[in-house]
Design a protein around this motif. Structure first.
Motif, PDB file in Angstrom:
ATOM      1  N   LEU A  12       0.832  -1.203   0.000  1.00  0.00           N
ATOM      2  CA  LEU A  12       0.000   0.000   0.000  1.00  0.00           C
ATOM      3  C   LEU A  12       0.868   1.256   0.000  1.00  0.00           C
ATOM      4  O   LEU A  12       0.576   2.217  -0.715  1.00  0.00           O
ATOM      5  CB  LEU A  12      -0.940  -0.018   1.200  1.00  0.00           C
ATOM      6  CG  LEU A  12      -1.944   1.121   1.294  1.00  0.00           C
ATOM      7  CD1 LEU A  12      -2.804   1.205   0.032  1.00  0.00           C
ATOM      8  CD2 LEU A  12      -2.814   0.957   2.520  1.00  0.00           C
ATOM      9  N   GLN A  15       2.189   1.709  -3.542  1.00  0.00           N
ATOM     10  CA  GLN A  15       1.120   2.183  -4.428  1.00  0.00           C
ATOM     11  C   GLN A  15       0.901   3.682  -4.235  1.00  0.00           C
ATOM     12  O   GLN A  15       0.742   4.422  -5.205  1.00  0.00           O
ATOM     13  CB  GLN A  15      -0.189   1.436  -4.141  1.00  0.00           C
ATOM     14  CG  GLN A  15      -0.200   0.020  -4.602  1.00  0.00           C
ATOM     15  CD  GLN A  15      -1.404  -0.762  -4.116  1.00  0.00           C
ATOM     16  OE1 GLN A  15      -1.382  -1.962  -4.191  1.00  0.00           O
ATOM     17  NE2 GLN A  15      -2.439  -0.132  -3.626  1.00  0.00           N
ATOM     18  N   ARG A  16       0.871   4.105  -2.991  1.00  0.00           N
ATOM     19  CA  ARG A  16       0.673   5.525  -2.692  1.00  0.00           C
ATOM     20  C   ARG A  16       1.845   6.358  -3.198  1.00  0.00           C
ATOM     21  O   ARG A  16       1.655   7.456  -3.714  1.00  0.00           O
ATOM     22  CB  ARG A  16       0.483   5.736  -1.196  1.00  0.00           C
ATOM     23  CG  ARG A  16      -0.856   5.254  -0.705  1.00  0.00           C
ATOM     24  CD  ARG A  16      -1.033   5.500   0.772  1.00  0.00           C
ATOM     25  NE  ARG A  16      -2.317   4.999   1.215  1.00  0.00           N
ATOM     26  CZ  ARG A  16      -2.554   4.575   2.437  1.00  0.00           C
ATOM     27  NH1 ARG A  16      -1.593   4.600   3.353  1.00  0.00           N
ATOM     28  NH2 ARG A  16      -3.746   4.118   2.772  1.00  0.00           N
ATOM     29  N   ASP A  49      -7.894   6.085  -9.173  1.00  0.00           N
ATOM     30  CA  ASP A  49      -7.465   5.093  -8.183  1.00  0.00           C
ATOM     31  C   ASP A  49      -5.948   4.911  -8.194  1.00  0.00           C
ATOM     32  O   ASP A  49      -5.331   4.739  -7.140  1.00  0.00           O
ATOM     33  CB  ASP A  49      -8.146   3.746  -8.438  1.00  0.00           C
ATOM     34  CG  ASP A  49      -9.606   3.736  -8.017  1.00  0.00           C
ATOM     35  OD1 ASP A  49     -10.025   4.638  -7.258  1.00  0.00           O
ATOM     36  OD2 ASP A  49     -10.334   2.821  -8.447  1.00  0.00           O
ATOM     37  N   ARG A  54      -4.876   3.719  -4.525  1.00  0.00           N
ATOM     38  CA  ARG A  54      -5.885   2.781  -4.029  1.00  0.00           C
ATOM     39  C   ARG A  54      -5.900   1.444  -4.753  1.00  0.00           C
ATOM     40  O   ARG A  54      -6.671   0.567  -4.387  1.00  0.00           O
ATOM     41  CB  ARG A  54      -7.281   3.408  -4.160  1.00  0.00           C
ATOM     42  CG  ARG A  54      -7.531   4.557  -3.227  1.00  0.00           C
ATOM     43  CD  ARG A  54      -8.975   4.997  -3.287  1.00  0.00           C
ATOM     44  NE  ARG A  54      -9.336   5.519  -4.592  1.00  0.00           N
ATOM     45  CZ  ARG A  54      -9.472   6.799  -4.880  1.00  0.00           C
ATOM     46  NH1 ARG A  54      -9.257   7.715  -3.947  1.00  0.00           N
ATOM     47  NH2 ARG A  54      -9.823   7.188  -6.098  1.00  0.00           N
ATOM     48  N   THR A  55      -5.083   1.297  -5.776  1.00  0.00           N
ATOM     49  CA  THR A  55      -5.136   0.071  -6.566  1.00  0.00           C
ATOM     50  C   THR A  55      -3.745  -0.344  -7.018  1.00  0.00           C
ATOM     51  O   THR A  55      -2.834   0.480  -7.078  1.00  0.00           O
ATOM     52  CB  THR A  55      -6.039   0.281  -7.802  1.00  0.00           C
ATOM     53  OG1 THR A  55      -6.242  -0.968  -8.447  1.00  0.00           O
ATOM     54  CG2 THR A  55      -5.437   1.260  -8.788  1.00  0.00           C
TER      55      THR A  55
END
Length: 79
Positions: A12, A15-16, A49, A54-55
């Protein structure tokens, strides 16, 4: 080979970080999200996203975004 943490919090975070890099580059170029996702031929929600982290972005989407922004995809992956 380094071991991975037991949970996916690291994923996560990555991804961010990728989303943050996209946003920073886009804003430096004074571009809107719409101009990027339209040029990259990515759905609005998918782009949003990705930029929000978020993905798990597909490599094809990251390649398209990088091309539209005029950068190499590795620039999005490196911190």
């Amino acid at each position: 080979m380094p071991s991975l943490p037991d949970d996916d919090s690291w994923l996560l975070e990555e991804q961010r970080a990728i989303g943050d890099r996209i946003r920073v580059i886009r804003l430096r170029q004074d571009r809107t999200q719409e101009s990027v996702f339209l040029a990259a031929r990515i759905a609005r929600s998918a782009y949003q996203d990705i930029e929000a982290g978020r993905t798990e972005a597909r490599i094809g989407s990251l390649l398209r975004i990088a091309r539209v922004l005029g950068i190499h995809v590795t620039d999005l992956l490196r911190g």
